[in-house]
Write a protein that holds these residues in place. Structure first.
Motif, PDB file in Angstrom:
ATOM      1  N   ARG A  60     -24.760  77.451  52.504  1.00 48.99           N
ATOM      2  CA  ARG A  60     -24.982  78.573  53.401  1.00 48.99           C
ATOM      3  C   ARG A  60     -23.650  79.114  53.882  1.00 48.99           C
ATOM      4  NH1 ARG A  60     -28.596  77.966  57.171  1.00 48.99           N
ATOM      5  NH2 ARG A  60     -29.693  76.289  56.083  1.00 48.99           N
ATOM      6  N   GLY A  61     -23.712  80.297  54.505  1.00 50.22           N
ATOM      7  CA  GLY A  61     -22.525  80.892  55.104  1.00 50.22           C
ATOM      8  C   GLY A  61     -22.033  82.102  54.334  1.00 50.22           C
ATOM      9  N   ARG A  62     -20.972  82.704  54.846  1.00 52.38           N
ATOM     10  CA  ARG A  62     -20.371  83.878  54.229  1.00 52.38           C
ATOM     11  C   ARG A  62     -19.419  83.437  53.115  1.00 52.38           C
ATOM     12  NH1 ARG A  62     -18.770  89.277  56.005  1.00 52.38           N
ATOM     13  NH2 ARG A  62     -16.721  89.880  55.206  1.00 52.38           N
ATOM     14  N   LEU A  63     -19.586  84.031  51.952  1.00 50.63           N
ATOM     15  CA  LEU A  63     -18.763  83.710  50.794  1.00 50.63           C
ATOM     16  C   LEU A  63     -18.011  84.970  50.372  1.00 50.63           C
ATOM     17  CD1 LEU A  63     -17.972  81.735  48.493  1.00 50.63           C
ATOM     18  CD2 LEU A  63     -19.925  82.625  47.214  1.00 50.63           C
ATOM     19  N   THR A  64     -16.677  84.910  50.432  1.00 55.38           N
ATOM     20  CA  THR A  64     -15.859  86.059  50.062  1.00 55.38           C
ATOM     21  C   THR A  64     -15.330  85.866  48.648  1.00 55.38           C
ATOM     22  OG1 THR A  64     -15.211  86.444  52.356  1.00 55.38           O
ATOM     23  CG2 THR A  64     -13.841  87.447  50.650  1.00 55.38           C
TER      24      THR A  64
ATOM     25  N   ASP B  60     -12.684  83.071  49.354  1.00 53.71           N
ATOM     26  CA  ASP B  60     -13.049  81.687  49.049  1.00 53.71           C
ATOM     27  C   ASP B  60     -12.840  81.373  47.574  1.00 53.71           C
ATOM     28  OD1 ASP B  60     -14.233  80.840  51.682  1.00 53.71           O
ATOM     29  OD2 ASP B  60     -15.519  82.561  51.255  1.00 53.71           O
ATOM     30  N   VAL B  61     -12.932  82.407  46.736  1.00 50.01           N
ATOM     31  CA  VAL B  61     -12.793  82.232  45.296  1.00 50.01           C
ATOM     32  C   VAL B  61     -12.511  83.603  44.696  1.00 50.01           C
ATOM     33  CG1 VAL B  61     -15.266  82.553  44.883  1.00 50.01           C
ATOM     34  CG2 VAL B  61     -13.907  81.291  43.215  1.00 50.01           C
ATOM     35  N   SER B  62     -11.814  83.623  43.566  1.00 47.57           N
ATOM     36  CA  SER B  62     -11.622  84.895  42.865  1.00 47.57           C
ATOM     37  C   SER B  62     -12.020  84.725  41.416  1.00 47.57           C
ATOM     38  CB  SER B  62     -10.176  85.382  42.973  1.00 47.57           C
ATOM     39  OG  SER B  62      -9.295  84.531  42.268  1.00 47.57           O
ATOM     40  N   ILE B  63     -12.454  85.818  40.804  1.00 42.06           N
ATOM     41  CA  ILE B  63     -12.801  85.850  39.382  1.00 42.06           C
ATOM     42  C   ILE B  63     -11.806  86.772  38.706  1.00 42.06           C
ATOM     43  CG2 ILE B  63     -14.548  86.443  37.676  1.00 42.06           C
ATOM     44  CD1 ILE B  63     -16.671  85.863  39.725  1.00 42.06           C
TER      45      ILE B  63
ATOM     46  N   ARG C 217     -30.543  81.752  49.358  1.00 41.53           N
ATOM     47  CA  ARG C 217     -30.843  82.804  50.340  1.00 41.53           C
ATOM     48  C   ARG C 217     -30.020  82.696  51.621  1.00 41.53           C
ATOM     49  NH1 ARG C 217     -34.645  86.180  49.092  1.00 41.53           N
ATOM     50  NH2 ARG C 217     -36.087  85.732  47.396  1.00 41.53           N
ATOM     51  N   HIS C 218     -29.326  81.584  51.793  1.00 42.14           N
ATOM     52  CA  HIS C 218     -28.543  81.418  53.020  1.00 42.14           C
ATOM     53  C   HIS C 218     -27.053  81.701  52.806  1.00 42.14           C
ATOM     54  CE1 HIS C 218     -31.998  79.891  55.150  1.00 42.14           C
ATOM     55  NE2 HIS C 218     -32.214  78.997  54.200  1.00 42.14           N
ATOM     56  N   ILE C 219     -26.712  82.235  51.637  1.00 42.40           N
ATOM     57  CA  ILE C 219     -25.324  82.619  51.372  1.00 42.40           C
ATOM     58  C   ILE C 219     -25.213  84.144  51.404  1.00 42.40           C
ATOM     59  CG2 ILE C 219     -23.442  82.611  49.685  1.00 42.40           C
ATOM     60  CD1 ILE C 219     -24.445  79.971  48.627  1.00 42.40           C
ATOM     61  N   ASP C 220     -24.311  84.656  52.206  1.00 44.78           N
ATOM     62  CA  ASP C 220     -24.037  86.091  52.281  1.00 44.78           C
ATOM     63  C   ASP C 220     -22.691  86.365  51.619  1.00 44.78           C
ATOM     64  OD1 ASP C 220     -26.375  86.569  53.797  1.00 44.78           O
ATOM     65  OD2 ASP C 220     -25.331  85.970  55.624  1.00 44.78           O
ATOM     66  N   LEU C 221     -22.674  87.310  50.697  1.00 45.41           N
ATOM     67  CA  LEU C 221     -21.460  87.567  49.927  1.00 45.41           C
ATOM     68  C   LEU C 221     -20.708  88.794  50.434  1.00 45.41           C
ATOM     69  CD1 LEU C 221     -23.385  86.050  47.613  1.00 45.41           C
ATOM     70  CD2 LEU C 221     -21.448  86.700  46.204  1.00 45.41           C
ATOM     71  N   HIS C 222     -19.396  88.677  50.394  1.00 42.39           N
ATOM     72  CA  HIS C 222     -18.512  89.814  50.641  1.00 42.39           C
ATOM     73  C   HIS C 222     -17.602  89.925  49.431  1.00 42.39           C
ATOM     74  CE1 HIS C 222     -15.957  92.753  52.482  1.00 42.39           C
ATOM     75  NE2 HIS C 222     -14.905  91.974  52.392  1.00 42.39           N
TER      76      HIS C 222
ATOM     77  N   PRO D  27     -16.283  73.587  48.986  1.00 44.06           N
ATOM     78  CA  PRO D  27     -17.490  73.723  49.808  1.00 44.06           C
ATOM     79  C   PRO D  27     -18.709  74.023  48.936  1.00 44.06           C
ATOM     80  CG  PRO D  27     -15.674  75.000  50.729  1.00 44.06           C
ATOM     81  CD  PRO D  27     -15.244  74.547  49.361  1.00 44.06           C
ATOM     82  N   PRO D  28     -19.898  73.601  49.356  1.00 45.31           N
ATOM     83  CA  PRO D  28     -21.104  73.827  48.544  1.00 45.31           C
ATOM     84  C   PRO D  28     -21.330  75.281  48.172  1.00 45.31           C
ATOM     85  CG  PRO D  28     -21.567  72.270  50.294  1.00 45.31           C
ATOM     86  CD  PRO D  28     -20.188  72.788  50.559  1.00 45.31           C
ATOM     87  N   LYS D  29     -21.088  76.223  49.100  1.00 43.94           N
ATOM     88  CA  LYS D  29     -21.329  77.638  48.803  1.00 43.94           C
ATOM     89  C   LYS D  29     -20.429  78.119  47.667  1.00 43.94           C
ATOM     90  CE  LYS D  29     -18.116  79.251  52.415  1.00 43.94           C
ATOM     91  NZ  LYS D  29     -17.987  80.054  53.659  1.00 43.94           N
ATOM     92  N   VAL D  30     -19.200  77.595  47.608  1.00 43.83           N
ATOM     93  CA  VAL D  30     -18.285  77.965  46.524  1.00 43.83           C
ATOM     94  C   VAL D  30     -18.689  77.278  45.231  1.00 43.83           C
ATOM     95  CG1 VAL D  30     -15.902  77.919  45.728  1.00 43.83           C
ATOM     96  CG2 VAL D  30     -16.390  78.366  48.137  1.00 43.83           C
ATOM     97  N   ARG D  31     -19.044  76.007  45.338  1.00 37.02           N
ATOM     98  CA  ARG D  31     -19.406  75.241  44.146  1.00 37.02           C
ATOM     99  C   ARG D  31     -20.600  75.858  43.423  1.00 37.02           C
ATOM    100  NH1 ARG D  31     -20.376  70.921  46.481  1.00 37.02           N
ATOM    101  NH2 ARG D  31     -22.634  70.987  46.469  1.00 37.02           N
ATOM    102  N   VAL D  32     -21.643  76.220  44.167  1.00 34.70           N
ATOM    103  CA  VAL D  32     -22.837  76.764  43.508  1.00 34.70           C
ATOM    104  C   VAL D  32     -22.555  78.149  42.928  1.00 34.70           C
ATOM    105  CG1 VAL D  32     -24.437  75.411  44.909  1.00 34.70           C
ATOM    106  CG2 VAL D  32     -23.772  77.700  45.693  1.00 34.70           C
ATOM    107  N   PHE D  33     -21.668  78.916  43.582  1.00 34.99           N
ATOM    108  CA  PHE D  33     -21.315  80.233  43.056  1.00 34.99           C
ATOM    109  C   PHE D  33     -20.539  80.099  41.750  1.00 34.99           C
ATOM    110  CE2 PHE D  33     -18.374  83.828  42.665  1.00 34.99           C
ATOM    111  CZ  PHE D  33     -19.264  84.888  42.695  1.00 34.99           C
TER     112      PHE D  33
END
Length: 299
Positions: free
Chosen positions: A94-98, A143-146, A122-127, A280-286
């Motif tokens: 969960r949380g905001r993922l940039t 948090d991560v770049s592509i 559903r608990h991850i908000d992306l920027h 963090p989990p939000k980064v790992r799953v992304f």
């Protein structure tokens, strides 16, 4: 020097260094002063050097103590990260993922993948930060770049999630008007659109053929270049991902499909992380989802 990896006394040592006295450190650790002192002395014995100068009323770090403290602080940070990672495993991401990426990467790869990602998490908000400048994610607060292409910075924490297949393409309207070249030598009679550092074009199929694309228009901007190709202004070299739907519909035609384009094998799709600490989990799953998505699109 004692046993390598023994953490006994390290917490007491670091607390004394921060507090400036054994009494204050004992109060913070909820231990007696004698216990803290005994553990620090045992640590010094194990290391074979003095960590504190106790000749004054307020203890001070020795030179060896200052060096050791830097390493101890890094170890403590890693332990806290490890504990946090284990706690995160028990929680739903969960949380905001940039996410930072290129404009084309955001438009053609990230955004089309969001619907399914949102359905899963559903608990991850992306920027999304979309900029073609190649910068470290930490420099833009991401948090991560592509990134697409090469990552030639050994100090960056990067993971390859897929290859990049560069191909020559032209719009169906261009081919209908001008025809399609049958060999790289035929490109001299066509409008070939140059882009950034993708010149010259080098082809190989037994023989090696070099072509220098020249046209009345050129650009360093990915979305503009794609628009020029789709608009029928000439033949261009694009990542297959950038024109996947158009190839499938027939709006875009691949040119010289039997010829290998040199100098593109090292190109790939990468995710870059701010550092090598616990993810963090939000980064790992992304990251895992984007790798899965890249494999599906490439297939």
């Amino acid at each position: 020097m004692g046993r390598h990896g023994d953490l006994t006394g390290m917490e007491e040592f670091a607390t004394v260094a921060q507090a400036g006295s054994f009494t204050a450190a004992a109060a913070r650790l909820k231990l007696t002063k004698s216990v803290v002192s005994e553990r620090v002395r045992a640590l010094e014995t194990r290391l074979g050097c003095r960590l504190f100068d106790r000749s004054t009323r307020r203890v001070r770090l020795t030179e060896a103590g200052a060096v050791y403290l830097e390493h101890v602080n890094r170890i403590r940070d890693e332990l806290r990260s490890a504990e946090g990672a284990l706690q995160d495993l028990r929680q739903e991401p969960r949380g905001r993922l940039t996410v930072a990426t290129t404009i084309n990467g955001a438009t053609l790869f990230v955004v089309p993948a969001l619907a399914e990602f949102r359905a899963r998490y559903r608990h991850i908000d992306l920027h999304i930060i979309a900029d073609d400048a190649v910068v470290h994610p930490a420099h833009v607060g991401a948090d991560v770049s592509i990134r697409f292409g090469t990552v030639d910075r050994p100090d960056w924490v990067a993971r390859r999630i897929g290859g990049i297949d560069y191909i020559l393409v032209a719009s169906a309207s261009y081919v209908a008007t001008h025809g399609a070249p049958r060999s790289p030598g035929d490109l001299a009679g066509h409008v070939c659109l140059p882009f950034r550092n993708q010149v010259p074009w080098v082809f190989r199929q037994g023989e090696r053929v070099v072509h220098e694309p020249r046209a009345f228009v050129s650009t360093d901007n990915g979305p503009v270049y794609r628009a020029l190709v789709l608009g029928g202004y000439g033949i261009g070299m694009l990542n297959r991902l950038a024109v996947g739907p158009e190839l499938a519909s027939g709006a875009v035609v691949q040119i010289l499909p039997d010829w290998k384009i040199e100098g593109r094998d090292e190109m790939a799709t990468w995710v870059v992380l701010p550092d090598n600490r616990a993810i963090p989990p939000k980064v790992r799953v992304f990251v895992d989802y984007m790798a899965e998505r890249m494999a599906a699109v490439s297939a």
